[in-house]
Scaffold this motif. Structure first.
Motif, PDB file in Angstrom:
ATOM      1  N   LEU A  53      30.499  26.043 -23.848  1.00 21.45           N
ATOM      2  CA  LEU A  53      31.418  25.791 -24.957  1.00 21.45           C
ATOM      3  C   LEU A  53      32.123  24.456 -24.732  1.00 21.45           C
ATOM      4  N   GLU A  54      32.181  23.649 -25.770  1.00 24.46           N
ATOM      5  CA  GLU A  54      32.919  22.384 -25.708  1.00 24.46           C
ATOM      6  C   GLU A  54      34.305  22.578 -26.315  1.00 24.46           C
ATOM      7  N   TYR A  55      35.321  22.043 -25.645  1.00 22.15           N
ATOM      8  CA  TYR A  55      36.687  22.183 -26.148  1.00 22.15           C
ATOM      9  C   TYR A  55      37.456  20.878 -25.973  1.00 22.15           C
ATOM     10  N   ALA A  56      38.508  20.719 -26.754  1.00 19.55           N
ATOM     11  CA  ALA A  56      39.332  19.512 -26.717  1.00 19.55           C
ATOM     12  C   ALA A  56      40.550  19.738 -25.835  1.00 19.55           C
ATOM     13  N   ARG A  70      35.946  18.658 -22.875  1.00 26.06           N
ATOM     14  CA  ARG A  70      35.230  19.150 -21.709  1.00 26.06           C
ATOM     15  C   ARG A  70      34.312  20.296 -22.103  1.00 26.06           C
ATOM     16  N   LEU A  71      33.446  20.645 -21.174  1.00 22.04           N
ATOM     17  CA  LEU A  71      32.586  21.809 -21.342  1.00 22.04           C
ATOM     18  C   LEU A  71      33.043  22.885 -20.379  1.00 22.04           C
ATOM     19  N   PHE A  86      43.360  22.915 -29.143  1.00 21.00           N
ATOM     20  CA  PHE A  86      43.315  22.175 -27.890  1.00 21.00           C
ATOM     21  C   PHE A  86      43.637  23.154 -26.761  1.00 21.00           C
ATOM     22  N   PHE A  87      42.917  23.036 -25.658  1.00 22.22           N
ATOM     23  CA  PHE A  87      43.099  23.975 -24.550  1.00 22.22           C
ATOM     24  C   PHE A  87      43.216  23.237 -23.229  1.00 22.22           C
TER      25      PHE A  87
END
Length: 279
Positions: free
Chosen positions: A192-195, A271-272, A226-227
């Motif tokens: 999973l890609e996250y900001a 990031r992943l 965003f995480f």
């Protein structure tokens, strides 16, 4: 969207196609099919990268989409027999990779986007049957039921990729999807890609965000979620996942691939995370 055409899908495919033309070897990733799939749009998109390719958003896009694709496709080749691509857009894995002849590939996306992609595949003379198209409106459809209806074996582990999507969703929508994914067979792996939130971005990530986030918001696609790595780990844990690693763009490919003679640099904006469904 314009009749099903996805701007973000075109930009991602354009970044993968342009990487092989604009940037120097060594390549982060080689999507040899993206330009062909884009058809008439390819010349315009690649030309834009050729003309303005050093701009932080364009170079940043090329780095982002190619690094994440490289990392994810390496994970496919670790023994999985099923690959589920959430928000598939103009992904070309099924039409390019020899692995696609050995595993079942499920492309999950909005039906309108999938119809557009089918038209592009037909125009390019590419066999669309290499993937199983699972049309899903995430607001109203049952993801698990839809993939099962297309032959997904829920008793067998799968690799699930979810790239370039979660930043456009609310945390509630992300959580709802994770609830479903957490019911997949133990051993199922999610990439999973996250900001990242502003305080965790590096200088390149901040520069990219300064230009890109207002532009996407103006086009009706604001970034909503965003995480921190810790917060996302907690969220995944609550949905039955064990996190294996969080991966920065720099870490997503071999270190020597960043020893470059061009202006392509990693940015810490997204990031992943790789996580596995627990027993």
């Amino acid at each position: 969207m314009d009749g099903g055409a996805s701007r973000t899908a075109m930009m991602a495919a354009g970044g993968r196609a342009a990487h092989l033309v604009v940037d120097c070897a060594p390549y982060l990733f080689e999507d040899t099919m993206a330009s062909r799939l884009l058809g008439e749009q390819a010349e315009e998109l690649i030309g834009y990268h050729l003309q303005f390719g050093d701009h932080v958003v364009l170079s940043g896009t090329r780095a982002q989409v190619n690094a994440r694709s490289s990392y994810t496709e390496h994970r496919v080749d670790t023994g999985f027999t099923q690959y589920v691509i959430l928000g598939a857009g103009l992904d070309t894995f099924a039409y390019r990779s020899p692995l696609a002849r050995q595993i079942a590939v499920f492309e999950v996306d909005h039906p309108a986007t999938q119809q557009w992609k089918r038209e592009l595949l037909m125009a390019a003379g590419i066999d669309a049957t290499a993937a199983r198209f699972v049309g899903v409106d995430f607001e109203s459809d049952d993801l698990a039921a839809e993939v099962a209806a297309h032959g997904f074996n829920q008793a067998a582990p799968a690799l699930v990729s979810w790239l370039g999507v979660t930043m456009y969703l609310t945390e509630a929508a992300i959580s709802a999807a994770l609830t479903v994914l957490g019911t997949f067979a133990p051993g199922t792996e999610l990439v999973l890609e996250y900001a990242l939130p502003p305080e965790l971005r590096d200088e390149s990530g901040c520069a990219y965000a300064e230009f890109a986030l207002p532009a996407t918001a103006d086009q009706g696609e604001p970034w909503l979620s965003f995480f921190t790595p810790e917060a996302l780990t907690d969220l995944l844990d609550k949905h039955g996942f064990t996190v294996a690693e969080h991966v920065s763009q720099r870490q997503a490919v071999a270190p020597e691939l960043w020893q470059r003679t061009d202006n392509l640099n990693p940015a810490d904006l997204c990031r992943l995370v790789r996580a596995t469904v627990r027993d």
